[in-house]
Design an enzyme around this catalytic site. Structure first.
Site, PDB file in Angstrom:
ATOM      1  N   CYS A 103       0.823  -1.219   0.000  1.00 59.01           N
ATOM      2  CA  CYS A 103       0.000   0.000   0.000  1.00 59.01           C
ATOM      3  C   CYS A 103       0.851   1.261   0.000  1.00 59.01           C
ATOM      4  O   CYS A 103       0.331   2.362  -0.104  1.00 59.01           O
ATOM      5  CB  CYS A 103      -0.936  -0.008   1.198  1.00 59.01           C
ATOM      6  SG  CYS A 103      -1.702  -1.617   1.441  1.00 59.01           S
ATOM      7  N   HIS A 119      -8.609   4.173  -1.647  1.00 62.87           N
ATOM      8  CA  HIS A 119      -7.240   3.665  -1.498  1.00 62.87           C
ATOM      9  C   HIS A 119      -6.871   2.729  -2.648  1.00 62.87           C
ATOM     10  O   HIS A 119      -6.837   1.518  -2.488  1.00 62.87           O
ATOM     11  CB  HIS A 119      -7.137   2.968  -0.138  1.00 62.87           C
ATOM     12  CG  HIS A 119      -5.794   2.412   0.205  1.00 62.87           C
ATOM     13  ND1 HIS A 119      -4.611   2.912  -0.317  1.00 62.87           N
ATOM     14  CD2 HIS A 119      -5.441   1.392   1.034  1.00 62.87           C
ATOM     15  CE1 HIS A 119      -3.595   2.215   0.183  1.00 62.87           C
ATOM     16  NE2 HIS A 119      -4.064   1.283   0.990  1.00 62.87           N
TER      17      HIS A 119
END
Ligand SMILES: [Zn+2]
Lengths: 146, 388
Positions: free
Chosen positions: B83, B334
């Site tokens: 991420c 995200h």
């Protein structure tokens, strides 16, 4: 949104053959009801999950050490939304416990009601052979394993 | 090391982008980034593309995107740091310029996560923790990873599920003001508490959504900034990087992320700033607990005090340090390869004082901003400090 046009790609099914030659004793141990870690002969570091090579001192001279499995819950969660390959399972509880020998372990916690699970609870890590013949290990409340 | 500036930024709409493939989605942010910098694709000698992939059809996205955006021929590198992939791509381009290897570089962060169904996406993310020891037998998911931190944190410091919910409420408030956000609506504490449990104690509204999106920035050396007569360059003042174990049970505790502590200390040192000097921050709030730990890991407050900051509104836009006033991962979305680049886009706009709508503009005192981007559960961490 789903009404937008898409092209469905070709399907590919993948699974991997993961080598376990160097940790075979661990996997065999589970079949015999034993939980093994490894301990570096050179620097003394104990590993669970077991490793064949010590990342601390770079020695590959390791001893197999049977662990008591006795431990105390540090943290836990109940996995409700499950990955696609776990869809046939009921929701499960994953816990991390501090074991007596100083290492930590992560595994499912079974045989206990959700409301009775607390940080600090005494548990025991036990080996398990699943119905399909695969091996694993799980925590159970300490009082249920005496 | 040479100074490096952000001279152009671009950002796609984040969300469920079934209207575009990965190439087209990347184009949406590459075009404005190059236009702002006054450049054409032919001017770019080096491209880093951050994308984790696996949820969309192209295995070599850097090649596919470069071809589509007329960048073929430039030096190309695809970057992965879970991420924190976007920040890793920024870091890679930054070092290429700082070292003198090139004078210009384009950073593209892109992710297309919604071409697979939700349970497959949950599987692909869960596998990325520690496949052999934590997924094969135990099916640990990413919400599960952060839930383990949440349980330990709440147990240790007395924070409550309501405190976690306050993070979601705050970030949704700003997401509602951001036209590029995936979830543009305000929510209440009650909405969070009554949403279904994903990985106890985390509920649906404690979790960021699964997102498609892209963000791009152009970086330049000081010489190039002068040559191109850039009005408001935003300088990269320091980047700190660190990492943590993949296997969670090898870690010392579950109340903070060591990788974030280490990365931030390095970034502060290189940039010569202290937490108190930061005018606005974007932190990695993939789950509500992650934002509270970030306050502490970054030194915005002491360990165990993060939940008090959100209770007291200290991270609201007129608080001590405004955090995630673009909606954060929680409401903006995200798209994991794009997130780190998206943070730099947002903070560049904040530092240029050109955020729209202006109600989302944080007040600037020192013109210093911080981006904190975590890969996995502290498997990777990148902290980037920007100055105008
Ligand atoms: Zn050793």
């Amino acid at each position: 949104m789903s009404e937008l046009p898409t092209l469905r790609s070709r399907k590919l099914e993948i699974s991997y053959n993961i080598p376990i030659s160097k940790t075979k004793k661990f996997w065999d141990g589970l079949r015999e009801g034993k939980i093994y870690g490894t301990k570096c002969r050179k620097c003394g570091r104990l590993y669970f999950p077991p490793v064949a090579d010590c990342g601390e001192c770079y020695s590959s001279d390791m001893d197999w050490v049977e662990l008591s499995g006795e431990g105390e819950i540090i943290t836990f969660t109940h996995i409700i939304v499950r990955p696609v390959s776990f869809q046939d399972q009921q929701p499960y509880t994953v816990a991390i416990a501090q074991l007596r020998e100083g290492v930590k372990a992560l595994a499912w916690l079974t045989d206990v009601k959700r409301k009775d699970i607390k940080v600090g609870m005494k548990v025991r890590l036990v080996a398990k052979v699943m119905e399909d013949g695969r091996v694993t290990y799980e925590f159970k409340p300490a009082e249920k394993t005496e | 090391m040479r100074r490096v500036a952000v001279i152009g930024v671009g950002h796609s709409k984040f969300g469920d982008r079934q209207d575009v493939n990965v190439r087209e989605l990347a184009f949406e942010s590459v075009k404005p980034a190059l236009e702002e910098a006054g450049l054409t694709p032919r001017d770019i000698p080096y491209v880093t593309l951050g994308s984790v992939g696996v949820w969309y059809e192209e295995p070599l996205p850097a090649v596919a995107v470069a071809e589509y955006c007329g960048l073929t021929g430039a030096g190309l590198m695809r970057v992965e740091a879970a991420c924190a992939t976007g920040s890793a791509a920024v870091h890679s381009a930054y070092t290429a310029i700082a070292s003198g290897y090139v004078d210009l570089a384009l950073v593209i962060g892109v992710e297309k996560m919604r071409e697979v169904d939700t349970f497959t996406a949950v599987e692909l993310m869960g596998r990325a923790g520690s496949y052999l020891w934590e997924f094969e037998n135990f099916g640990l998911t990413f919400p599960g990873y952060y839930a383990l931190y949440a349980t330990a944190y709440m147990n240790r410091f007395g924070a409550t599920e309501e405190d976690l919910a306050l993070v979601a409420v705050k970030n949704h408030k700003y997401g509602a003001m951001n036209p590029l956000a995936q979830l543009q609506r305000e929510i209440t504490v009650e909405d969070v508490l009554s949403s279904y449990v994903v990985a106890w104690p985390l509920k649906l509204y404690d979790c960021c959504p699964i997102t498609d999106g892209s963000a791009s920035i152009v970086l330049a050396s000081e010489e190039k900034v002068r040559e191109l007569k850039i009005d408001t360059p935003v300088w990269i003042a320091g980047i700190g990087v660190s990492s943590g174990t993949g296997t969670l049970s090898y870690r010392d505790d579950f109340i903070g992320l060591d990788a974030a502590v280490k990365a931030s200390r390095t970034a502060y040192k290189i940039a010569g700033v202290e937490p108190g000097k930061i005018d606005v921050a974007n932190v990695h709030d993939c789950f509500t607990i992650a934002e509270l730990m970030a306050y502490e890991d970054l030194g915005f407050c002491s360990r165990g005090e993060g939940f008090k900051m959100v209770r007291e509104g200290q991270t609201e836009i007129y608080g001590k340090i405004p955090v995630n006033v673009d909606g954060g991962l929680k409401a903006k979305g995200h798209p994991i390869g794009a997130t780190g680049v998206s943070m730099i886009v947002e903070l560049t706009k904040q530092l240029r004082e050109e955020v729209t709508p202006s109600s989302r503009q944080a007040p600037m005192k020192n013109y210093v901003a911080l981006a904190h981007n975590v890969g996995g559960t502290g498997h990777y961490c990148y902290v980037t400090i920007l100055k105008r």
